[in-house]
Each structure stands twice: as structure tokens, then as C-alpha cells.
Enzyme design. Structure first.
Site, PDB file in Angstrom:
ATOM      1  N   CYS A  94       0.824  -1.200   0.000  1.00 38.33           N
ATOM      2  CA  CYS A  94       0.000   0.000   0.000  1.00 38.33           C
ATOM      3  C   CYS A  94       0.870   1.268   0.000  1.00 38.33           C
ATOM      4  CB  CYS A  94      -0.993  -0.026   1.170  1.00 38.33           C
ATOM      5  SG  CYS A  94      -2.339   1.183   1.013  1.00 38.33           S
ATOM      6  N   HIS A 192      -3.785  -4.797  -0.111  1.00 38.60           N
ATOM      7  CA  HIS A 192      -3.342  -5.384   1.152  1.00 38.60           C
ATOM      8  C   HIS A 192      -3.463  -6.901   1.071  1.00 38.60           C
ATOM      9  CE1 HIS A 192      -3.010  -1.773   3.737  1.00 38.60           C
ATOM     10  NE2 HIS A 192      -3.913  -1.279   2.912  1.00 38.60           N
ATOM     11  N   GLU A 194      -2.562  -9.012   3.223  1.00 38.34           N
ATOM     12  CA  GLU A 194      -2.932  -9.542   4.551  1.00 38.34           C
ATOM     13  C   GLU A 194      -4.427  -9.423   4.816  1.00 38.34           C
ATOM     14  OE1 GLU A 194      -2.392  -5.147   5.360  1.00 38.34           O
ATOM     15  OE2 GLU A 194      -1.570  -6.653   3.977  1.00 38.34           O
TER      16      GLU A 194
END
EC number: 4.3.2.10
Length: 210
Positions: A94, A192, A194
Site C-alpha cells: 500500500c 493489502h 494480509e
């Protein structure tokens, strides 16, 4: 057996270095990244120590927030000069990816100059920030091994890197832009991983296996 050996070889750094290091400079959603890595069976440490980062096997460079203040934090800790010199695989996420570019319109920020592209703001014709799930396309590099075209990933951003020679994945929001970049040992994802469910976990696993 081989899988376990591979995991052990890039587990928590002990003593002189090695392992997976998540750069902790006060501008990243670092705990969620650490938990995602742990779900994959690996351990990572959070650090802003220059020596520890330099000697890591893998480095993750996160970022959430505003570009100019995040860049100032990097300068304050000397990480702005360290990161571009790293030789191991580095993954910017990001804002981390955006700071690896030449510059950002956000705060008129000079970046690390790793990726030869300037980050710009989305046109007023679209609502910003872009928040939510979107598709990734035009996938290149081993980072996307096992990922099919038009899989969904999670994004939160008002600025973007245009498509360029270093683009290894694209997404579309009013226009086509770089969803991921690569140059040498440096990788960056605007999304992202994650927070991108099974697809994101697979991308993280691919990075850790580079």
C-alpha cells in the site's frame, strides 16, 4: 519435510540476523501482516533496527497513512537511505509501495526512487478513497504463481501508480493502474495481501518462498 525446512530457514531472526522482518516505522498496519504470516506457519519480527533489517532474509515494508509524514519517519530513522540498498526480497504494501516510487502527489513527497514512476491522485470523477474489493489482471512474476486472472483483492487508497514498465499486475478504478510493481528484488502491492483472504495469503506465501 522440505516445506518445514524452508519455513525454519526464514523464521524468527536469532542473534546476528536472518528471518522475516516487518519494518516498524510507525506508519503501518503491522500487526495484521504479522498475524497473516503466522497463519502461514512462519514467524516475523517487527523492527526499525538498520542492522536487523539489512541482514533479514525477507523484508516487508508496510504503510498506512499520509505519504509526507510517513516519509519523514523513514528519514528520522535513517531507513530512507537503507531500503533502496537492500539486496534480499523486499515487499512494499500500500503506502509502502507508493513510497518506493519516485514521488507522490500526496504532500508533494519525494519517494525512495526504487520504482521509476510518480504516484498521483485519482481523478475527481471517481469517489476517493477507493475502499473494498477489486480484481487484479495482467499478472506477471512469481509473486502471482497459482493466482488466476480477475481474482479479488482488498484495497484502500486515494492515490495510485500509473501503469509503467515495472507493472506486474493491474486493477481498474475509473482507469487502469498498477496494482503491483517489481524491479529486481523489490516488489510492491497497492492492495493489502494480509486482508485479501485466500488470494492474499497465497501471494504472501509466494513472496516468502522467493
Amino acid at each position: 519435510m522440505n516445506t518445514e525446512k524452508n519455513k525454519a530457514s526464514i523464521s524468527t531472526p536469532i542473534g546476528g540476523g536472518g528471518g522475516i522482518v516487518i519494518i516498524n516505522y510507525g506508519a503501518g498496519n503491522i500487526q495484521s501482516i504479522k498475524f497473516a504470516i503466522k497463519r502461514l506457519g512462519y514467524e516475523a519480527v517487527l523492527s526499525n533496527d538498520v542492522s536487523e533489517i539489512k541482514h533479514a532474509d525477507k523484508v516487508i515494508f508496510p504503510g498506512v497513512g499520509e505519504a509526507s509524514s510517513a516519509m519523514q519517519k523513514l528519514r528520522d530513522s535513517g531507513l530512507d537511505t537503507l531500503i533502496p540498498t537492500l539486496k534480499q526480497p523486499v515487499l512494499g504494501i500500500c503506502l509502502g509501495m507508493q513510497l518506493m516510487c519516485n514521488s507522490s502527489e500526496e504532500g508533494n513527497t519525494k519517494g525512495l526512487g526504487i520504482f521509476d514512476i510518480d504516484v498521483v491522485k485519482f481523478d475527481k470523477a471517481v469517489k476517493v478513497p477507493q475502499i473494498g474489493w477489486n480484481q487484479i489482471m495482467n499478472l506477471k512474476s512469481r509473486l502471482f504463481e497459482g493466482i488466476t486472472e480477475k481474482e479479488y483483492i482488498y484495497l484502500v487508497h486515494s492515490f495510485y501508480a500509473p501503469v509503467c514498465n515495472e507493472t506486474i499486475a493491474t486493477s481498474t478504478y475509473g482507469l487502469e493502474y498498477s496494482a503491483a510493481l517489481k524491479k529486481d528484488n523489490f516488489y510492491g502491492t497497492q492492495f493489502h495481501p494480509e486482508k485479501s483472504s485466500d488470494v492474499g495469503e497465497k501471494i504472501l506465501k509466494n513472496f516468502l518462498r522467493l
